[in-house]
Scaffold this motif. Structure first.
Motif, PDB file in Angstrom:
ATOM      1  N   PHE A 593       1.233  -1.070  -0.290  1.00 43.58           N
ATOM      2  CA  PHE A 593      -0.130  -0.165  -0.083  1.00 43.58           C
ATOM      3  C   PHE A 593       1.036   1.411  -0.457  1.00 43.58           C
ATOM      4  CE2 PHE A 593       0.807  -1.553   4.235  1.00 43.58           C
ATOM      5  CZ  PHE A 593       1.156  -0.389   4.897  1.00 43.58           C
ATOM      6  N   THR A 594       0.123   2.104  -0.207  1.00 44.71           N
ATOM      7  CA  THR A 594       1.188   4.207   0.146  1.00 44.71           C
ATOM      8  C   THR A 594       0.865   4.452   1.300  1.00 44.71           C
ATOM      9  OG1 THR A 594       0.022   4.846  -1.752  1.00 44.71           O
ATOM     10  CG2 THR A 594       1.384   3.846  -2.780  1.00 44.71           C
ATOM     11  N   VAL A 595       1.869   5.394   2.020  1.00 47.50           N
ATOM     12  CA  VAL A 595       1.337   6.126   2.957  1.00 47.50           C
ATOM     13  C   VAL A 595       1.783   7.101   2.000  1.00 47.50           C
ATOM     14  CG1 VAL A 595       2.048   7.141   4.840  1.00 47.50           C
ATOM     15  CG2 VAL A 595       1.902   4.246   4.689  1.00 47.50           C
ATOM     16  N   LYS A 596       1.124   8.329   2.371  1.00 47.54           N
ATOM     17  CA  LYS A 596       0.514  10.057   1.558  1.00 47.54           C
ATOM     18  C   LYS A 596       1.809  10.579   2.988  1.00 47.54           C
ATOM     19  CE  LYS A 596      -2.571  12.008   0.357  1.00 47.54           C
ATOM     20  NZ  LYS A 596      -2.618  12.103  -1.632  1.00 47.54           N
ATOM     21  N   SER A 597       3.154  10.581   2.318  1.00 48.58           N
ATOM     22  CA  SER A 597       4.062  12.304   2.925  1.00 48.58           C
ATOM     23  C   SER A 597       3.687  13.306   3.608  1.00 48.58           C
ATOM     24  CB  SER A 597       5.333  11.898   1.820  1.00 48.58           C
ATOM     25  OG  SER A 597       4.863  13.075   1.230  1.00 48.58           O
ATOM     26  N   GLY A 600       1.753  15.794   1.981  1.00 49.63           N
ATOM     27  CA  GLY A 600       0.849  16.102   0.735  1.00 49.63           C
ATOM     28  C   GLY A 600       0.788  15.574  -0.265  1.00 49.63           C
ATOM     29  N   GLU A 601       1.819  15.408  -0.578  1.00 48.43           N
ATOM     30  CA  GLU A 601       1.753  14.673  -2.064  1.00 48.43           C
ATOM     31  C   GLU A 601       2.106  14.012  -2.363  1.00 48.43           C
ATOM     32  OE1 GLU A 601       3.035  17.715  -4.953  1.00 48.43           O
ATOM     33  OE2 GLU A 601       1.704  19.793  -4.839  1.00 48.43           O
ATOM     34  N   THR A 602       3.099  13.348  -2.036  1.00 48.13           N
ATOM     35  CA  THR A 602       4.062  11.791  -2.633  1.00 48.13           C
ATOM     36  C   THR A 602       3.565  10.577  -1.887  1.00 48.13           C
ATOM     37  OG1 THR A 602       5.999  13.225  -2.278  1.00 48.13           O
ATOM     38  CG2 THR A 602       6.189  10.837  -2.765  1.00 48.13           C
TER      39      THR A 602
END
Length: 864
Positions: A593-597, A600-602
């Motif tokens: 999965f991904t986590v937003k840095s 606020g974008e990456t």
């Protein structure tokens, strides 16, 4: 009986008495500051199952080394008093290519533990301090002996101690290595290969039977021959690591390099395989030493190798003649071919896959200059070898490239002087090299309009090409290329077919090479997230490629994939699968999965592996271990590790943080977002993932979010990953319960201002040069050694180092350990464990390596 024998206990007791009563100018005595609320209930074990040999007020005092508050090192221009020593030239302060101004006036970097640096590794005071640290670590962790032994036995049960690698065809032999239960090092073997034999013959059914002599074994293949027996060679050595092992073209000799210290400096040997007669090569009256790499010529008379300068940089290429035309040994006959004078460049030698060309790569982090020697032409040439060097393209700032031979062309992977985010694929006829302007685009003609398949864009990255040229029939393509790279953040493999004709219909601005792709296929596998790459391939004439495949829950396998029909799953042939005793894949799961840095974008990719029932019970209190690296464009793949299983079976969720600075999302993830003045993204990403995992406001259905809390979260990184951990615990010391820092690069500033320390000049194009105004403040702001927060409570830390490490000097972890103890309190002890017989890559002995990992995991599991 525990891990310690009676004799060991006597020695430790004696050392402890000496430690408590000795008076030394560098050491005083003090107690570690413990928080009052610390309890002995364990992270995963009930308090009833945890036994401690150290209780309450009887805890031993850690070593407290002398701090010289006036000690410092200079950053920037060296002042006059620093230049008064005329015995050696002044140290280099910046790269020849740099146009950045040096700090002027220079700045002082505090270095209170600078006395721990001893380049000779022989200073008695320093060595005694390291031994005292090891003793303190031993005393603080001796209650873990039982758990360490239990984990070690679990590691052993999950591997086949008697095992072998997949036999690989090469000329007249099948080559493979073998491992025997109880022996710490591989045995290199070969067996005859029949003409035209594509796959290895049947494995001997008795291959894994034990023999009376522990060094003996039943043959794996018929007429097996041992050409290098490392266990016998290591029997009387404390450390042994093989560099290169190369059999001569006539199959009679093997040339190899050995590191017997751990400092990655190798001695070179030649051995006659049939007679087992070995020769150590000499340079005058001293053993010949190099960086470990070597190549044979085509006739088996000479070898090529590189030597290193005082900073451990490979900088000279030599040819060493071994035999005369009659096959007689020649003593001490080496010839200098090339010398690299720029300290930011280093040399590397290799051969093309078809073995015809030697490639000499002169590379800095952001520039390449590549030469080749045509060994076929060299046999009859009257020119010196140095005169036969041909440059493919001279070094230009920001131009990076590498090559491989495809028919009569060089296939070139290049960053186009930094004008494309990823590497693109180009070609140039061999013998028509001028510079990069002569490189033409390799287009794909499968569709109506020729197009670039690897154009260097964001969506698809390429990092390697291997060329096969099977001679099957008239319909066989000119060549096949097996291309490795990444797409959608996942490792990928493509198989291409090549032909040659003039391409006139390519749309501008394409300048098409006659060498072009006529058919392409991306290999697909059953799982959605996995790791794959080129396996053990030695013969470029085979009609198949061996690919290595695994995932977080799937043990490794080697699969032969036909080059002419790679899409057909039924045509694939499994060569070997790793067996893991007692492992049931269905009990484990993985997620990506991904986590937003924080920007606020990456979106930061994250991989997670777990035992299903452990994750099903999570209530924000699940033990989680977070691992990261994030440097040099290296990717941390979603691969299988049997050593993780003991953690997973005890309910720990293992998380991989694919932070910026790695290569998971292509080269921009590294080049643009994870180095130089963007390096803090790496640490911020790691901390942001940790905050996601401990988020108490997690919404239902968010994968991984809020599954743990800071009292159950540990973290780990090695080398540059140790820098990641050091910077992360400085940024958020309250976010982690425990940290493992393996050979950590934590003294960034004091190291990177000093060009006399190995690799410093080369690394300026990775981190920046703190001698320069451009980088000083930025690097200072995240350097772990310079940013420990005074008075804050830090996680427990286990810090490891290697005395002979040439990459991260042993004094870096030693200084960081002392700095942490001096500046802050901690949830548990700050421990330092230095291997006095190894280097950067820890133990070369596979059993010792597993014991060290068992100790580290026992330390994690013991955290309250």
């Amino acid at each position: 009986m525990g891990l310690l024998s009676l004799s060991h206990i006597v020695v430790i007791s004696t050392l402890l008495l000496l430690t408590l009563y000795r008076i030394d100018c560098f050491t005083s005595s003090s107690c570690i500051s413990w928080p009052q609320h610390r309890s002995r209930s364990n992270l995963l074990l009930d308090s009833s199952s945890a036994s401690s040999a150290i209780d309450g007020d009887k805890k031993p005092a850690p070593p407290v080394p002398f701090r010289d508050e006036n000690a410092f090192v200079w950053a920037g221009e060296l002042p006059g008093e620093a230049l008064q020593d005329n015995s050696s030239p002044p140290p280099i302060r910046q790269s020849k290519l740099s146009r950045n101004p040096l700090l002027s006036p220079p700045r002082r970097l505090p270095n209170p533990y600078g006395w721990m640096r001893d380049d000779s590794r022989s200073n008695a005071t320093v060595l005694n301090h390291l031994r005292e640290e090891n003793l303190y670590t031993r005393l603080m962790t001796q209650h873990l002996d039982g758990l360490t032994e239990q984990l070690y036995q679990e590691f052993l049960s999950a591997i086949e101690e008697t095992d072998y690698t997949s036999p690989a065809a090469c000329g007249a032999y099948w080559y493979y290595s073998r491992f025997i239960e109880g022996l710490s090092y591989p045995i290199y073997c070969r067996a005859p290969r029949k003409k035209g034999e594509l796959y290895h013959p049947p494995i001997n059914e008795r291959w894994n039977e034990k023999c009376k002599n522990p060094f003996d074994m039943q043959p794996l293949l018929s007429d097996e021959e041992v050409y290098l027996h490392l266990p016998k060679m290591a029997a009387k050595k404390k450390y042994l690591a093989a560099g290169a092992i190369k059999v001569s073209p006539d199959d009679t000799h093997v040339a190899y390099s050995l590191d017997e210290v751990g400092g990655e400096t190798c001695q070179l040997y030649i051995k006659h395989i049939e007679s087992n007669k070995e020769r150590l090569l000499y340079d005058g009256d001293k053993p010949l030493e190099g960086d470990g790499s070597l190549c044979w010529d085509l006739e088996g008379k000479s070898i090529f190798f590189c030597t290193m300068d005082a900073t451990h940089r490979p900088y000279r290429l030599y040819r060493r003649q071994i035999f005369d035309d009659e096959g007689n040994y020649i003593d001490d006959n080496k010839q200098l071919i090339f010398e690299e004078e720029d300290g930011s460049f280093s040399l590397r030698i290799s051969k093309t896959f078809d073995l015809r060309y030697i490639l000499l790569t002169c590379s800095a982090k952001e520039s390449t200059e590549l030469y080749y020697i045509d060994l076929e032409r060299s046999k009859d040439s009257q020119e010196s070898v140095a005169e036969q060097l041909v440059c493919i393209s001279k070094r230009v700032d920001k131009l990076c490239y590498r090559v491989t031979r495809c028919a009569g062309y060089w296939l070139i992977l290049t960053n186009n002087k930094g004008n494309t985010p990823n590497l693109s694929l180009k070609a140039c006829r061999i013998g028509e090299e001028k510079d990069s302007s002569s490189w033409l685009d390799v287009v794909n003609t499968e569709h109506e309009t020729p197009e670039l398949m690897f154009n260097g864009g964001d969506g698809r990255s390429v990092d390697g090409v291997t060329i096969f040229s099977p001679d099957e029939n008239d319909d066989t393509p000119l060549a096949y290329a097996v291309v490795t790279g990444r797409e959608d953040g996942i490792p990928r493999i493509w198989i291409l077919e090549f032909a040659e004709r003039e391409i006139n219909d390519a749309a501008p601005p394409l300048k098409a090479s006659p060498l072009h792709v006529t058919k392409s296929c991306r290999l697909e596998f059953d799982e959605s997230a996995y790791d794959c790459g080129i396996g053990g391939n030695r013969d470029n004439t085979l009609p198949y490629v061996v690919v290595a495949y695994d995932s977080l829950v799937t043990p490794p396998s080697h699969i032969a994939i036909p080059l002419s029909n790679p899409e057909n799953f039924d045509a694939r042939r499994v060569i070997k699968e790793k067996k893991v005793e007692g492992y049931d894949k269905e009990l484990f799961g993985c997620e990506r999965f991904t986590v937003k840095s924080r920007d606020g974008e990456t979106e930061i990719p994250v991989s997670m592996v777990f035992q299903r029932d452990a994750l099903a019970k999570t209530n924000g209190n699940t033990p989680v271990h977070l691992y990261g690296y994030g440097s040099y464009g290296a990717s941390i793949e979603a691969s299988f590790r049997s050593t993780r299983l003991p953690l997973l079976k005890r309910g720990v969720v293992y998380v991989l943080a694919h932070v910026r600075g790695g290569g998971e999302n292509g080269r921009p993830w590294y080049e643009e977002q994870g180095k130089y003045l963007s390096k803090k993204n790496t640490f911020n990403d790691f901390v942001d993932i940790a905050r996601w995992l401990t988020d108490t406001n997690a919404q239902e259905g968010s994968i991984g979010r809020g599954i743990t809390n800071p009292s159950k979260l540990s973290c780990e990184g090695r080398s540059a990953g140790g820098l990641l951990i050091g910077a992360s615990i400085n940024q958020a010391p309250d976010l982690f319960r425990a940290a493992l820092l393996g050979v950590p690069f934590v003294d960034l500033m004091c190291t990177m201002v000093d060009s006399t320390i190995p690799l410093t000049c080369i690394e300026w194009q990775e981190w920046g040069n703190p001698n320069e105004e451009t980088y000083f403040d930025y690097m200072m702001s995240y350097c772990p050694m310079q940013n420990v927060q005074e008075g804050k409570t830090y996680p427990s830390c286990l810090i490891t180092g290697g005395l002979h490490d040439p990459r991260v000097q042993y004094w870096e972890p030693a200084k960081f350990c002392s700095t942490l103890r001096h500046e802050c309190t901690s949830l548990g002890p700050i421990l330092l464990k230095t291997d006095l017989e190894a280097g950067h890559f820890a133990a070369s002995d596979r059993y010792k390596y597993l014991k060290e990992q068992a100790f580290e995991y026992a330390y994690l599991l013991d955290q309250p």
